[in-house]
Every structure is written in structure tokens, then in C-alpha cells.
Scaffold this motif. Structure first.
Motif, mmCIF file in Angstrom:
data_model
loop_
_atom_site.group_PDB
_atom_site.id
_atom_site.type_symbol
_atom_site.label_atom_id
_atom_site.label_comp_id
_atom_site.label_asym_id
_atom_site.label_seq_id
_atom_site.Cartn_x
_atom_site.Cartn_y
_atom_site.Cartn_z
ATOM 1 N N LEU A 1 0.817 -1.206 0.000
ATOM 2 C CA LEU A 1 0.000 0.000 0.000
ATOM 3 C C LEU A 1 0.855 1.261 0.000
ATOM 4 N N MET A 2 2.109 1.124 0.408
ATOM 5 C CA MET A 2 3.055 2.243 0.365
ATOM 6 C C MET A 2 4.422 1.727 -0.066
ATOM 7 N N THR A 3 5.167 2.581 -0.731
ATOM 8 C CA THR A 3 6.531 2.235 -1.121
ATOM 9 C C THR A 3 7.500 2.666 -0.028
ATOM 10 N N ALA A 4 8.721 2.185 -0.145
ATOM 11 C CA ALA A 4 9.749 2.575 0.819
ATOM 12 C C ALA A 4 9.990 4.079 0.787
ATOM 13 N N GLY B 1 12.797 -7.213 10.668
ATOM 14 C CA GLY B 1 13.272 -6.277 9.661
ATOM 15 C C GLY B 1 13.154 -4.837 10.115
ATOM 16 N N GLN B 2 12.058 -4.505 10.773
ATOM 17 C CA GLN B 2 11.842 -3.138 11.259
ATOM 18 C C GLN B 2 12.897 -2.741 12.286
ATOM 19 N N ILE B 3 13.246 -3.679 13.178
ATOM 20 C CA ILE B 3 14.275 -3.389 14.181
ATOM 21 C C ILE B 3 15.618 -3.137 13.504
ATOM 22 N N LEU B 4 15.926 -3.883 12.466
ATOM 23 C CA LEU B 4 17.183 -3.674 11.734
ATOM 24 C C LEU B 4 17.202 -2.299 11.076
ATOM 25 N N ILE B 5 16.040 -1.816 10.643
ATOM 26 C CA ILE B 5 15.945 -0.458 10.098
ATOM 27 C C ILE B 5 16.218 0.549 11.203
ATOM 28 N N GLU B 6 15.597 0.362 12.347
ATOM 29 C CA GLU B 6 15.773 1.289 13.466
ATOM 30 C C GLU B 6 17.214 1.320 13.954
ATOM 31 N N GLU B 7 17.913 0.200 13.800
ATOM 32 C CA GLU B 7 19.318 0.135 14.204
ATOM 33 C C GLU B 7 20.252 0.689 13.130
ATOM 34 N N GLY B 8 19.701 1.087 11.992
ATOM 35 C CA GLY B 8 20.518 1.646 10.925
ATOM 36 C C GLY B 8 21.287 0.628 10.122
ATOM 37 N N ILE B 9 20.898 -0.643 10.220
ATOM 38 C CA ILE B 9 21.610 -1.713 9.521
ATOM 39 C C ILE B 9 21.110 -1.852 8.089
ATOM 40 N N ILE B 10 19.796 -1.685 7.897
ATOM 41 C CA ILE B 10 19.212 -1.695 6.557
ATOM 42 C C ILE B 10 18.272 -0.511 6.419
ATOM 43 N N THR B 11 17.811 -0.249 5.198
ATOM 44 C CA THR B 11 16.861 0.819 4.935
ATOM 45 C C THR B 11 15.486 0.221 4.635
ATOM 46 N N ASN B 12 14.467 1.077 4.563
ATOM 47 C CA ASN B 12 13.143 0.611 4.162
ATOM 48 C C ASN B 12 13.175 -0.025 2.777
ATOM 49 N N GLU C 1 7.820 6.424 0.034
ATOM 50 C CA GLU C 1 6.686 7.100 0.677
ATOM 51 C C GLU C 1 6.778 7.003 2.199
ATOM 52 N N ILE C 2 7.225 5.856 2.686
ATOM 53 C CA ILE C 2 7.412 5.701 4.128
ATOM 54 C C ILE C 2 8.490 6.652 4.627
ATOM 55 N N ASP C 3 9.605 6.733 3.906
ATOM 56 C CA ASP C 3 10.675 7.662 4.282
ATOM 57 C C ASP C 3 10.170 9.097 4.291
ATOM 58 N N ASP C 4 9.300 9.431 3.354
ATOM 59 C CA ASP C 4 8.736 10.781 3.283
ATOM 60 C C ASP C 4 7.940 11.103 4.552
ATOM 61 N N ILE C 5 7.135 10.134 5.018
ATOM 62 C CA ILE C 5 6.348 10.345 6.236
ATOM 63 C C ILE C 5 7.260 10.452 7.457
ATOM 64 N N VAL C 6 8.258 9.612 7.533
ATOM 65 C CA VAL C 6 9.187 9.641 8.668
ATOM 66 C C VAL C 6 9.874 11.004 8.761
ATOM 67 N N ILE C 7 10.287 11.534 7.613
ATOM 68 C CA ILE C 7 10.911 12.864 7.600
ATOM 69 C C ILE C 7 9.906 13.934 8.022
ATOM 70 N N ALA C 8 8.669 13.806 7.527
ATOM 71 C CA ALA C 8 7.622 14.778 7.876
ATOM 72 C C ALA C 8 7.359 14.791 9.376
ATOM 73 N N GLN C 9 7.481 13.623 10.021
ATOM 74 C CA GLN C 9 7.225 13.548 11.458
ATOM 75 C C GLN C 9 8.274 14.295 12.280
ATOM 76 N N THR C 10 9.407 14.602 11.685
ATOM 77 C CA THR C 10 10.410 15.403 12.396
ATOM 78 C C THR C 10 10.041 16.880 12.392
ATOM 79 N N HIS C 11 9.038 17.265 11.583
ATOM 80 C CA HIS C 11 8.605 18.663 11.495
ATOM 81 C C HIS C 11 7.186 18.859 11.985
ATOM 82 N N GLU C 12 6.392 17.776 12.031
ATOM 83 C CA GLU C 12 4.997 17.891 12.436
ATOM 84 C C GLU C 12 4.685 16.852 13.512
#
Length: 295
Positions: free
Chosen positions: A44-47, A94-105, A49-60
Motif C-alpha cells: 500500500l506504500m513504497t519505501a 526487519g523493522q528493528i534492523l531499520i531502526e538500528e541503521g543496519i538496513i533501509t526501508n 513514501e514511508i521515508d517521506d512520512i518519517v521525515i515529515a514527522q520530524t517537522h509535524e
């Protein structure tokens, strides 16, 4: 069970190191799956698009779902459905590995596609029980169908992995099995199963790992290696093999008997040359234990 084999898949692709994988597995019990990860899994979302929302959450100061709806990535109905959807456990790893900076979305998006394709995992698999999941993964991962007594290996390993989850813990990753002709032991409990088939089984680990293994199995805390630790390892292998013989009798009308467990430490367990023997390493946070299986 898909989580354990997903960890092996990541190791085989050199995506993570064993230490990174164990650290991530250890965080699963205190983490929860995020909406973005679910949206990506259900296409339903691409990687990006998810990155876009994550960045937006740092401002809103807004929730992920709220921003996704505002930006027309998701509808409100889709958000509500995702929050109630059943999802495979390996998504959390997989999500935890993203949070640890090991892989990306984007990495996770590609890895999930490859993993599910390689192991023929479909949405329907979420509805089958754990035993069927393990059997299916063993069949696809270990590729035992071409060896003699492959169905026995499959039955034994299905029970073994389910018993590890049931009695020791699900925080493990099975590593690649190796063909062997002998077992140089650390601290090992061996047991023979005799009858129509002559089977040798063994569990091997260091004394330090045996203390943790026994503590988990006995649901007690052992601080040193003693007779109680040894008895716990013997009991686990005897229990597992006992269940295997019961299954063989009930499902295949094959009667097998157990010999008493034997202790080996620092020596070598010899295996009959005519048998097919494999060593199955299992990576736990407290170390790598080895299971020997010889038919």
C-alpha cells in the motif's frame, strides 16, 4: 517460525552479522510493528513514501497514519484495516534492523520479496499452524528431499524446532547444516534410537551455554554447571526423542526404542559410515548449540 529462517536468510545474504542479528532478536519482545512496515508489506506504500512520512514527522507532531492520509498515500479505511491485520513476525525483525541503521526501508522491501519468493510464502501461510510452518520451511530450506530417509529427517526436525520454541525459546536462528562423519564434543548428550531405523542424536554445547540452556528448560536459574544442568540437557533430549518415537508409532506404525542418554565431553562421537549424518547449528543469544542427527 518464519522469523528464525528469515534471520538465516539475512545471514546468508551478508545483510547482518551474527552479533547484529542476535541483538535485533533480543529487542523483539519489547518492540511493536509499525504502521509503515505493515503498509509496505501489503503493497500500500513504497519505501520512498514511508521515508517521506518519517521525515515529515520530524517537522509535524502527527501520527504516521494521519500524515499518510493527508498525503493521500493511504485512506482512513486502509489505516484501520492495517491496524487490525495479521502480519508475519519476521516483519518486526526487519523493522528493528531499520531502526538500528543496519538496513533501509528500501532494503527491507527487496529482502521480503526475495525471501517470500525463495520460500514460496504467501498470505495463506499466515493461517496455517506452527507445525505446518516449520515443516514447510524445512522442506524448502534444508532441501533434504534428495537424501535417503528424507521424510524421517523432516519429521524429526519439525518436532525439534517446535520443541525448541516450546521449551527453550523462539529467539534463535538455524544456521546452515553440515554433513559430518563424527562429532568432536564440547559437552554433549547423545542418545541412540533403535528398531527399524538405527538413529544417533546428540546435543552439543559448551558448559557455559549448557547453564543457560538448562535454566530456560527447567524455568529456573542455574549459576554454575552441576548435575542439575546435566540432567536438564538429558531430559530435554530424552523428552524430544520420546515424542519422536511416539509420533513414529502413531503416524507410521513404526516402533522404536530409546537407549539411555550418554555424556561425552572433549572426546569424539564416531558415526556409522553407512548413515547420512548432519550437524545442525542453532544460534541463540547465549551461543551456538549443535544438534547431530544421523539416520
Amino acid at each position: 517460525m518464519y522469523t528464525q529462517f528469515f534471520g538465516n536468510f539475512l545471514l546468508s545474504r551478508n545483510v547482518v552479522t551474527p552479533d547484529q542479528l542476535i541483538l535485533a532478536i533480543g529487542k523483539e519482545s519489547t518492540s511493536h510493528i509499525k504502521l509503515g512496515t505493515l503498509a509496505m508489506y501489503h503493497n500500500l506504500m513504497t519505501a520512498n513514501e514511508i521515508d517521506d512520512i518519517v521525515i515529515a514527522q520530524t517537522h509535524e507532531d502527527k501520527h504516521f497514519g494521519e500524515l499518510a492520509v493527508e498525503r493521500h498515500y493511504l485512506t482512513e479505511d486502509q489505516v484501520n484495516r492495517l491496524l487490525s491485520e495479521q502480519s508475519p513476525e519476521y516483519l518486526l525483525l526487519g523493522q528493528i534492523l531499520i531502526e538500528e541503521g543496519i538496513i533501509t526501508n528500501a532494503d527491507l522491501e527487496d529482502l521480503i520479496i526475495d525471501y517470500e519468493s525463495e520460500h514460496e510464502i504467501y498470505d495463506l501461510d499466515l493461517q496455517i499452524d506452527q507445525k505446518e510452518q516449520v515443516t514447510k520451511l524445512i522442506r524448502h530450506y534444508f532441501k533434504l528431499k534428495d537424501i535417503e530417509n528424507s521424510t524421517l529427517y523432516e519429521s524429526y526436525l519439525t518436532l525439534l524446532f517446535n520443541n525448541l520454541i516450546r521449551f527453550i525459546g523462539a529467539d534463535f536462528t538455524p544456521l546452515t547444516p553440515v554433513r559430518c562423519s563424527e562429532l568432536p564434543t564440547q559437552f554433549s548428550i547423545t542418545q541412540h534410537i533403535v528398531g527399524v531405523y538405527d538413529i544417533t542424536s546428540a546435543i552439543d554445547m559448551s558448559r557455559e551455554m549448557a547453564i543457560e540452556f538448562a535454566s530456560r528448560y527447567a524455568m529456573d536459574t542455574f549459576n554454575e554447571f552441576d548435575e542439575y544442568v546435566q540432567a536438564s540437557l538429558e531430559d530435554f533430549l530424552n523428552l524430544h526423542n520420546g515424542l519422536f518415537t511416539v509420533n513414529m508409532s502413531n503416524n507410521n506404525s513404526i516402533e522404536l526404542q530409546l537407549s539411555p542418554p550418554e555424556v561425552h565431553e572433549g572426546d569424539t562421537v564416531e558415526i556409522h559410515a553407512e548413515t547420512v549424518s548432519y550437524l545442525f547449528p542453532i544460534l541463540y543469544p547465549f551461543g551456538t548449540i549443535h544438534f547431530l542427527l544421523s539416520f
